[in-house]
Design a protein around this motif. Structure first.
Motif, PDB file in Angstrom:
ATOM      1  N   VAL A 260       0.818  -1.206   0.000  1.00  0.00           N
ATOM      2  CA  VAL A 260       0.000   0.000   0.000  1.00  0.00           C
ATOM      3  C   VAL A 260       0.853   1.258   0.000  1.00  0.00           C
ATOM      4  N   TYR A 261       2.006   1.223   0.668  1.00  0.00           N
ATOM      5  CA  TYR A 261       2.873   2.399   0.706  1.00  0.00           C
ATOM      6  C   TYR A 261       4.313   1.952   0.482  1.00  0.00           C
ATOM      7  N   THR A 262       5.087   2.804  -0.165  1.00  0.00           N
ATOM      8  CA  THR A 262       6.411   2.407  -0.645  1.00  0.00           C
ATOM      9  C   THR A 262       7.370   2.060   0.491  1.00  0.00           C
ATOM     10  N   LYS A 263       7.167   2.626   1.658  1.00  0.00           N
ATOM     11  CA  LYS A 263       8.074   2.352   2.773  1.00  0.00           C
ATOM     12  C   LYS A 263       8.079   0.868   3.114  1.00  0.00           C
ATOM     13  N   GLN A 264       6.889   0.244   3.153  1.00  0.00           N
ATOM     14  CA  GLN A 264       6.813  -1.175   3.473  1.00  0.00           C
ATOM     15  C   GLN A 264       7.312  -2.022   2.312  1.00  0.00           C
ATOM     16  N   VAL A 265       7.108  -1.560   1.084  1.00  0.00           N
ATOM     17  CA  VAL A 265       7.567  -2.306  -0.088  1.00  0.00           C
ATOM     18  C   VAL A 265       9.088  -2.249  -0.198  1.00  0.00           C
ATOM     19  N   ARG A 266       9.683  -1.116   0.165  1.00  0.00           N
ATOM     20  CA  ARG A 266      11.134  -1.016   0.160  1.00  0.00           C
ATOM     21  C   ARG A 266      11.742  -2.018   1.140  1.00  0.00           C
ATOM     22  N   GLU A 267      11.098  -2.199   2.293  1.00  0.00           N
ATOM     23  CA  GLU A 267      11.572  -3.180   3.270  1.00  0.00           C
ATOM     24  C   GLU A 267      11.463  -4.593   2.709  1.00  0.00           C
ATOM     25  N   MET A 268      10.383  -4.864   1.975  1.00  0.00           N
ATOM     26  CA  MET A 268      10.215  -6.162   1.328  1.00  0.00           C
ATOM     27  C   MET A 268      11.316  -6.390   0.299  1.00  0.00           C
ATOM     28  N   ASN A 269      11.618  -5.373  -0.497  1.00  0.00           N
ATOM     29  CA  ASN A 269      12.672  -5.500  -1.503  1.00  0.00           C
ATOM     30  C   ASN A 269      14.031  -5.767  -0.862  1.00  0.00           C
ATOM     31  N   GLU A 270      14.278  -5.118   0.257  1.00  0.00           N
ATOM     32  CA  GLU A 270      15.546  -5.325   0.960  1.00  0.00           C
ATOM     33  C   GLU A 270      15.637  -6.754   1.500  1.00  0.00           C
ATOM     34  N   ALA A 271      14.505  -7.256   2.018  1.00  0.00           N
ATOM     35  CA  ALA A 271      14.491  -8.634   2.514  1.00  0.00           C
ATOM     36  C   ALA A 271      14.720  -9.623   1.378  1.00  0.00           C
ATOM     37  N   ALA A 272      14.159  -9.338   0.209  1.00  0.00           N
ATOM     38  CA  ALA A 272      14.346 -10.209  -0.959  1.00  0.00           C
ATOM     39  C   ALA A 272      15.810 -10.245  -1.379  1.00  0.00           C
ATOM     40  N   ALA A 273      16.427  -9.069  -1.440  1.00  0.00           N
ATOM     41  CA  ALA A 273      17.823  -8.997  -1.851  1.00  0.00           C
ATOM     42  C   ALA A 273      18.727  -9.739  -0.867  1.00  0.00           C
ATOM     43  N   LYS A 274      18.436  -9.603   0.412  1.00  0.00           N
ATOM     44  CA  LYS A 274      19.238 -10.258   1.443  1.00  0.00           C
ATOM     45  C   LYS A 274      19.091 -11.775   1.393  1.00  0.00           C
ATOM     46  N   SER A 275      17.890 -12.239   1.010  1.00  0.00           N
ATOM     47  CA  SER A 275      17.603 -13.684   1.016  1.00  0.00           C
ATOM     48  C   SER A 275      18.284 -14.429  -0.118  1.00  0.00           C
ATOM     49  N   GLY A 276      18.483 -13.762  -1.236  1.00  0.00           N
ATOM     50  CA  GLY A 276      19.049 -14.421  -2.409  1.00  0.00           C
ATOM     51  C   GLY A 276      18.065 -15.322  -3.127  1.00  0.00           C
ATOM     52  N   LYS A 277      16.786 -15.262  -2.752  1.00  0.00           N
ATOM     53  CA  LYS A 277      15.753 -16.102  -3.357  1.00  0.00           C
ATOM     54  C   LYS A 277      15.087 -15.396  -4.536  1.00  0.00           C
ATOM     55  N   ALA A 278      14.422 -16.171  -5.376  1.00  0.00           N
ATOM     56  CA  ALA A 278      13.690 -15.612  -6.509  1.00  0.00           C
ATOM     57  C   ALA A 278      12.534 -14.771  -5.995  1.00  0.00           C
ATOM     58  N   PHE A 279      12.302 -13.631  -6.656  1.00  0.00           N
ATOM     59  CA  PHE A 279      11.264 -12.698  -6.224  1.00  0.00           C
ATOM     60  C   PHE A 279      10.569 -12.132  -7.450  1.00  0.00           C
ATOM     61  N   GLY A 280       9.279 -12.435  -7.593  1.00  0.00           N
ATOM     62  CA  GLY A 280       8.502 -11.937  -8.715  1.00  0.00           C
ATOM     63  C   GLY A 280       7.223 -11.287  -8.249  1.00  0.00           C
ATOM     64  N   ILE A 281       6.594 -10.524  -9.138  1.00  0.00           N
ATOM     65  CA  ILE A 281       5.303  -9.909  -8.840  1.00  0.00           C
ATOM     66  C   ILE A 281       4.335 -10.237  -9.965  1.00  0.00           C
ATOM     67  N   MET A 282       3.073 -10.377  -9.612  1.00  0.00           N
ATOM     68  CA  MET A 282       2.055 -10.826 -10.558  1.00  0.00           C
ATOM     69  C   MET A 282       1.572  -9.683 -11.458  1.00  0.00           C
ATOM     70  N   TYR A 283       2.494  -9.112 -12.215  1.00  0.00           N
ATOM     71  CA  TYR A 283       2.133  -8.119 -13.225  1.00  0.00           C
ATOM     72  C   TYR A 283       1.827  -8.878 -14.515  1.00  0.00           C
ATOM     73  N   ASN A 284       0.679  -9.516 -14.540  1.00  0.00           N
ATOM     74  CA  ASN A 284       0.359 -10.412 -15.641  1.00  0.00           C
ATOM     75  C   ASN A 284       0.143  -9.696 -16.969  1.00  0.00           C
TER      76      ASN A 284
END
Length: 388
Positions: free
Chosen positions: A104-128
């Motif tokens: 809903v707000y970029t602050k929380q999404v930025r935290e999600m992106n940082e967690a994804a980068a740290k994890s080294g796992k695949a990360f996608g979004i359903m922009y179909n």
């Protein structure tokens, strides 16, 4: 690994769709092995329809993650929960495909992106909609230089008609606490993503005018007109509403080599024989304009494979290293546009990008506190009733 086991978080409207195509073996190399939902009736739906498919069912997210019954998750919860569910999945070592919007707000999404980068796992979004050949062709014509330098973008997307009864179908609908916005956060995430993805360019500033409850008895925006400016001097306009009938869906991009329009599932390229700057520099005849050819560009395969296409690409990425068509980190771009439009309207002024995330969060909290749905953003529980 020759198969990706998938766990589904949430089996509401979107979750049911994911369940159906995964169980139907429509994504090669994928198997639905687990589902979690706090709503017992949703799990009963799975038992009734797919009780013979050996899908493990959970009503507790911690038990779901601890099960190790899957390799990757699809997050199909309400908007506010997307980043938190994704971060939990990353912390447990899972790949993540998150539904749109990214949050809903970029602050929380930025935290999600940082967690994804740290994890080294695949990360996608359903922009179909990125699987739609229409928009893939538009992006190709622009990024290859065929259209020349972009000068103007104009998207009128007003065919999102929603009646009052739609909004009345759930008390959480069209509320700041329940959904975090209206037409921008609920109906338009695909268009906001495609707007920047096809031209490969984000605006530098935004000025928007939002009508909150203009056509319906709701507290969030149902009518938006936004003007943007780009670093190269180009300008753009985005117009959307859920209160207009009949609606229009027309995306026009002008460049110094012509104009491209997508409307009625067709792509038309008005191509200049000579680029406009060159014509202007050399023409001495007073009145006149560059020679222009109207080209109906053939598009094969529209509208594309949609949700299962993104899931297939995600699975291929995990198994074979195929590049992601919709990397999860890019979800913040479209959300930045909608946040900027909200904020511009709230403060009645221009908003520069990147936006002031703390100011946006502060203004959003003010609206949540007076929302008809009394919830704190961080306390929103998983309630997969579908949001579209």
């Amino acid at each position: 690994m020759d198969k990706v086991r998938i766990g589904l978080i949430g089996v509401g409207n979107m979750g049911k769709g994911h369940t159906e195509y995964l169980v139907g073996n429509q994504v090669k190399g994928a198997e639905l092995t687990a589902i979690v939902d706090t709503d017992a009736s949703r799990l009963d739906w799975v038992r009734t329809n797919y009780g013979d498919k050996n899908i493990q069912l959970f009503d507790d997210l911690d038990a779901f993650f601890a099960s190790k019954a899957f390799d990757a998750v699809i997050v199909a919860t309400p908007h506010y929960d997307h980043p938190e569910s994704a971060k939990q999945a990353f912390s447990h070592g899972y790949h993540v495909l998150v539904e749109k919007p990214a949050g809903v707000y970029t602050k929380q999404v930025r935290e999600m992106n940082e967690a994804a980068a740290k994890s080294g796992k695949a990360f996608g979004i359903m922009y179909n909609q990125r699987t739609n050949p229409l928009y893939q062709k538009l992006r190709d014509l622009i990024t290859s230089g065929e259209l020349g330098e972009v000068r103007r973008t104009n998207w009128i997307i007003t065919n999102w008609y929603r009646s009052q009864s739609y909004y009345d179908s759930g008390g959480w609908r069209a509320t700041w606490a329940g959904e975090g916005g209206g037409v921008l956060i609920n109906q338009d995430p695909h268009q906001l993503d495609l707007w920047q993805w096809t031209i490969d360019m984000m605006p530098k500033r935004v000025r928007a005018f939002c009508g909150f409850g203009k056509y319906r008895n709701i507290e969030v925006e149902d009518d938006v007109t936004a003007y943007v400016e780009y670093e190269n001097g180009a300008t753009g306009l985005f117009v959307t509403t859920t209160g207009e009938a009949p609606g229009t869906n027309r995306f026009e991009v002008s460049g110094d080599r012509g104009k491209i329009v997508i409307e009625d599932n067709k792509l038309t390229f008005w191509r200049l024989r000579v680029p406009e700057p060159e014509f202007n520099r050399e023409y001495k005849g007073g009145f006149g304009s560059p020679e222009c050819w109207k080209c109906d560009v053939p598009i094969v395969g529209a509208p594309g494979p949609g949700h299962k296409g993104i899931t297939q690409n995600f699975v291929n990425h995990i198994l074979n290293g195929t590049p992601l068509l919709a990397p999860g980190e890019e979800g913040i771009k479209g959300l930045t546009l909608s946040n900027a439009m909200h904020l511009s309207s709230w403060i009645d002024n221009w908003v520069d990008l990147p936006i002031n995330e703390d100011l946006y969060y502060e203004k959003l909290q003010e609206r949540i506190q007076s929302s008809t749905v009394k919830k704190e953003v961080k306390a929103v529980e998983m309630d997969v009733k579908g949001t579209h």
